[in-house]
Scaffold this active site. Structure first.
Site, PDB file in Angstrom:
ATOM      1  N   GLU A  92     -10.937  10.191 -25.917  1.00  0.00           N
ATOM      2  CA  GLU A  92     -12.293  10.600 -26.292  1.00  0.00           C
ATOM      3  C   GLU A  92     -12.389  10.746 -27.806  1.00  0.00           C
ATOM      4  O   GLU A  92     -12.034  11.804 -28.355  1.00  0.00           O
ATOM      5  CB  GLU A  92     -12.623  11.952 -25.658  1.00  0.00           C
ATOM      6  CG  GLU A  92     -12.566  11.974 -24.149  1.00  0.00           C
ATOM      7  CD  GLU A  92     -13.442  13.085 -23.577  1.00  0.00           C
ATOM      8  OE1 GLU A  92     -14.421  12.747 -22.907  1.00  0.00           O
ATOM      9  OE2 GLU A  92     -13.169  14.267 -23.838  1.00  0.00           O
TER      10      GLU A  92
ATOM     11  N   HIS B 113      -9.429  19.281 -24.320  1.00  0.00           N
ATOM     12  CA  HIS B 113     -10.763  18.746 -24.638  1.00  0.00           C
ATOM     13  C   HIS B 113     -11.106  19.132 -26.078  1.00  0.00           C
ATOM     14  O   HIS B 113     -10.766  20.215 -26.536  1.00  0.00           O
ATOM     15  CB  HIS B 113     -11.818  19.302 -23.672  1.00  0.00           C
ATOM     16  CG  HIS B 113     -13.131  18.612 -23.835  1.00  0.00           C
ATOM     17  ND1 HIS B 113     -14.035  18.975 -24.813  1.00  0.00           N
ATOM     18  CD2 HIS B 113     -13.673  17.550 -23.194  1.00  0.00           C
ATOM     19  CE1 HIS B 113     -15.081  18.164 -24.739  1.00  0.00           C
ATOM     20  NE2 HIS B 113     -14.888  17.289 -23.767  1.00  0.00           N
TER      21      HIS B 113
HETATM   22  P1  PGA Z   1     -20.512  13.295 -23.500  1.00  0.00           P
HETATM   23  O1  PGA Z   1     -19.243  14.259 -23.365  1.00  0.00           O
HETATM   24  O2  PGA Z   1     -20.480  12.354 -22.339  1.00  0.00           O
HETATM   25  O3  PGA Z   1     -21.710  14.214 -23.466  1.00  0.00           O
HETATM   26  O4  PGA Z   1     -20.375  12.582 -24.802  1.00  0.00           O
HETATM   27  C1  PGA Z   1     -18.001  13.731 -23.003  1.00  0.00           C
HETATM   28  C2  PGA Z   1     -16.974  14.808 -22.945  1.00  0.00           C
HETATM   29  O5  PGA Z   1     -17.095  15.807 -23.671  1.00  0.00           O
HETATM   30  O6  PGA Z   1     -15.999  14.702 -22.188  1.00  0.00           O
END
Ligand code: PGA
Length: 231
Positions: A160, A93
């Site tokens: 992401e 992450h």
């Molecule tokens: P968010 O976070 O939905 O608050 O943008 C996503 C994540 O960190 O996986």
């Protein structure tokens, strides 16, 4: 298959987490999802609870050291996850990478360890703002996925983009589609999207991704349930 995953990060205490899980599990008991939809929750480590207490939710760990047990002050290890029958792990992450200096090499070491132990791995990848601005996103993602065995059968990629996480500024549908299509040419693993997913944009994201990884909008059970309903 559709994956709906919530990452609580360092929010919700154990009691709050248990209340959330209980409420969500009851909703899903009354209105069961199709078999091809799976709900995952990644609570804070100290709020991990027995996975089998919940019939419709699969719990996962946000982080774990790559060892069975040992002298690793401040870390939890595989043994701690096994105690709760947790078989899902988030690796790479962006907050781990950027705030806690987890290099690609560390992510790969974790990947190899948890692969060896057969866990389902949610492997997060994504470009920063500068990479996107330089038009180097696809090449960057390609390098990231080639660091690991992209055909591990128990792997899910979470795409992401860093600039979309926690900013309220989700990537556009065409940006998400371009990256997912590109990644799909290298792997058979499901690819989910994360970065400012809410009930408002979830439906169109479900149309092009194998699911979502939700941060802030996962913290309130009603909000998260609304996202599940869009799947
Ligand atoms: P968010 O976070 O939905 O608050 O943008 C996503 C994540 O960190 O996986």
């Amino acid at each position: 298959m559709k994956i709906i995953a919530g990452n609580f990060k360092s929010n919700l205490t154990r009691r709050e987490t248990e209340n959330f899980l209980h409420t969500l599990d009851s909703k899903l008991e009354s209105n069961p999802l199709d078999k091809d939809k799976q709900v995952f929750i990644f609570p804070a480590t100290s709020s991990l609870v027995e996975n089998s207490h919940y019939k419709h939710i699969n719990l996962g760990a946000q982080n774990c050291h790559c060892a069975t047990s040992g002298a690793f002050t401040g870390e939890v290890t595989l043994k701690h996850l096994e105690e709760f029958h947790i078989e899902n792990i988030l690796i790479g992450h962006s907050e781990r990478r950027n705030l806690f200096a987890e290099s690609e090499a560390i992510c790969v070491k974790k990947f190899d360890f948890f692969k060896k132990h057969g866990l389902r791995i949610f492997y997060c990848i994504g470009e920063g703002k500068e990479v996107r601005e330089k038009n180097e996103t696809l090449e960057f993602l390609r390098k990231q996925i080639f660091c690991i065995d992209a055909n591990y059968e128990n792997l899910i990629f979470a795409y992401e983009p860093l600039w979309a996480i926690g900013t309220g500024l989700s990537a556009s549908i065409s940006q998400i589609r371009e990256c997912i299509n590109y990644l799909k040419s290298f792997t058979n693993a499901p690819i989910i999207y994360g970065g400012s997913v809410t009930a408002n944009n979830a439906s169109e994201i479900f149309d092009i991704a194998d699911g979502v990884l939700v941060g802030s909008a996962s913290l309130k059970v009603e909000q998260f349930y609304n996202i599940i309903l869009r799947s």
